[in-house]
Design a protein around this motif. Structure first.
Motif, PDB file in Angstrom:
ATOM      1  N   GLY A  64       3.391  -4.640  -3.054  1.00 53.10           N
ATOM      2  CA  GLY A  64       2.118  -4.587  -3.768  1.00 53.10           C
ATOM      3  C   GLY A  64       1.232  -3.467  -3.282  1.00 53.10           C
ATOM      4  O   GLY A  64       1.555  -2.753  -2.331  1.00 53.10           O
ATOM      5  N   MET A  65       0.092  -3.329  -3.964  1.00 53.99           N
ATOM      6  CA  MET A  65      -0.864  -2.260  -3.708  1.00 53.99           C
ATOM      7  C   MET A  65      -2.252  -2.862  -3.482  1.00 53.99           C
ATOM      8  O   MET A  65      -3.119  -2.775  -4.358  1.00 53.99           O
ATOM      9  CB  MET A  65      -0.891  -1.289  -4.889  1.00 53.99           C
ATOM     10  N   ALA A  80       9.048  -9.089  -8.229  1.00 59.12           N
ATOM     11  CA  ALA A  80       9.237  -7.640  -8.187  1.00 59.12           C
ATOM     12  C   ALA A  80      10.501  -7.244  -8.950  1.00 59.12           C
ATOM     13  O   ALA A  80      10.510  -6.258  -9.701  1.00 59.12           O
ATOM     14  CB  ALA A  80       9.318  -7.163  -6.747  1.00 59.12           C
ATOM     15  N   GLU A  81      11.560  -8.008  -8.785  1.00 57.50           N
ATOM     16  CA  GLU A  81      12.795  -7.728  -9.513  1.00 57.50           C
ATOM     17  C   GLU A  81      12.600  -7.945 -11.011  1.00 57.50           C
ATOM     18  O   GLU A  81      13.038  -7.128 -11.832  1.00 57.50           O
ATOM     19  CB  GLU A  81      13.920  -8.627  -8.999  1.00 57.50           C
ATOM     20  N   GLY A  95       0.829  -1.195   0.000  1.00 62.99           N
ATOM     21  CA  GLY A  95       0.000   0.000   0.000  1.00 62.99           C
ATOM     22  C   GLY A  95       0.863   1.243   0.000  1.00 62.99           C
ATOM     23  O   GLY A  95       1.715   1.444  -0.863  1.00 62.99           O
ATOM     24  N   ALA A  96       0.655   2.104   1.001  1.00 63.27           N
ATOM     25  CA  ALA A  96       1.463   3.315   1.105  1.00 63.27           C
ATOM     26  C   ALA A  96       2.936   2.985   1.311  1.00 63.27           C
ATOM     27  O   ALA A  96       3.810   3.771   0.931  1.00 63.27           O
ATOM     28  CB  ALA A  96       0.947   4.185   2.254  1.00 63.27           C
ATOM     29  N   GLY A  97       3.240   1.846   1.901  1.00 66.40           N
ATOM     30  CA  GLY A  97       4.632   1.425   2.038  1.00 66.40           C
ATOM     31  C   GLY A  97       5.258   1.110   0.694  1.00 66.40           C
ATOM     32  O   GLY A  97       6.433   1.415   0.453  1.00 66.40           O
ATOM     33  N   CYS A  98       4.484   0.515  -0.201  1.00 68.05           N
ATOM     34  CA  CYS A  98       4.957   0.274  -1.568  1.00 68.05           C
ATOM     35  C   CYS A  98       5.165   1.598  -2.286  1.00 68.05           C
ATOM     36  O   CYS A  98       6.161   1.791  -2.988  1.00 68.05           O
ATOM     37  CB  CYS A  98       3.962  -0.611  -2.312  1.00 68.05           C
ATOM     38  N   ARG A 134      -3.233  -8.181  -5.775  1.00 69.79           N
ATOM     39  CA  ARG A 134      -2.272  -9.255  -5.518  1.00 69.79           C
ATOM     40  C   ARG A 134      -0.900  -8.677  -5.211  1.00 69.79           C
ATOM     41  O   ARG A 134      -0.570  -7.545  -5.567  1.00 69.79           O
ATOM     42  CB  ARG A 134      -2.210 -10.236  -6.685  1.00 69.79           C
ATOM     43  N   LEU A 135      -0.095  -9.469  -4.532  1.00 72.61           N
ATOM     44  CA  LEU A 135       1.220  -9.053  -4.074  1.00 72.61           C
ATOM     45  C   LEU A 135       2.314  -9.775  -4.856  1.00 72.61           C
ATOM     46  O   LEU A 135       2.098 -10.880  -5.361  1.00 72.61           O
ATOM     47  CB  LEU A 135       1.378  -9.339  -2.587  1.00 72.61           C
TER      48      LEU A 135
END
Length: 242
Positions: free
Chosen positions: A119-120, A161-162, A98-101, A154-155
């Motif tokens: 993720g978001m 991610a890489e 979320g905001a951390g992403c 989804r995360l």
């Protein structure tokens, strides 16, 4: 070099409105005016998580205005990170959600441990995605994956991610601090005026899009009933993050 650690090590370093405002103030009023600064490392407090987003306990009894104010505080913090004259390196362990992403996306570089999850998942809480959030994610992943993540919630694990550009480099968790120090040292060895100029040059690519976004209404609105359901589920399952 400066190191900024967010959170307290509890609740996966979720941040409240006051924390977001303090983060924006730190970057704008202290770090931005440090003439000798070469780079900043941004990490979570402790070794469990980077930042699991906003502390949604604030939203349990909040109205739309209070939620909108919190999102405005978040966006001010992200913008302050993006506009810092020197590179900001995110060192990500555990959850960046979320905001951390978004906070990780606001950094110039993202180095992740193999334990990282990004993720978001804000769609789960009935939050209508702010345009700035979508743009910040899409600049890194491309619009196709950004749609996938924002529509489904989804995360991504560290490897995915890489692979998709959300993370720059991935290493085992035990090696993350060493990698971070190596990257920051490589930045610090370069002429500082050249590094600052390089950051301005890259930022210029995004300037037209940011100017368009600035003219839009950035305040999100929420599906109140969906948010209430989501928050009830979240509070009954504190191991979940959003």
């Amino acid at each position: 070099m400066a190191t900024v650690r967010v959170g307290t090590g509890r609740r996966a370093n979720a941040l409240g409105s006051r924390d977001w405002r303090a983060l924006a103030e730190l970057f704008r009023e202290r770090l931005a005016v440090e003439s000798g600064l070469r780079a900043v490392v941004l990490a979570g407090h402790g070794r469990g998580a980077f930042c699991a987003g906003s502390d949604m306990r604030e939203w349990v009894d909040a109205g739309r205005r209070e939620v909108d104010d919190c999102f405005a505080a978040m966006e001010a913090a992200f913008t302050a990170v993006e506009e810092l004259p020197v590179p900001v390196v995110a060192s990500v362990r555990g959850a960046a959600l979320g905001a951390g992403c978004q906070l990780a996306c606001a950094c110039d570089l993202r180095l992740v441990a193999d334990t990282a999850v990004l993720g978001m998942p804000i769609v789960r809480w009935g939050i209508l995605t702010p345009p700035a959030f979508a743009a910040r994610l899409a600049r890194l992943t491309g619009p196709g994956l950004a749609r996938d993540l924002l529509y489904t919630g989804r995360l991504l694990d560290a490897a995915e991610a890489e692979r998709h550009g959300l993370a720059g480099r991935r290493v085992p968790s035990a090696e993350l601090d060493t990698l971070t120090a190596t990257v920051v040292d490589a930045i610090a060895r370069q002429p500082p005026t050249a590094v600052r100029a390089a950051k301005r040059a890259v930022d210029a690519l995004d300037a037209p899009a940011r100017e368009r976004l600035a003219r839009l209404d950035q305040n999100p609105t929420t599906d109140a009933e969906a948010m209430r359901r989501g928050l009830r589920a979240f509070l009954h399952h504190p191991g979940d993050t959003g």
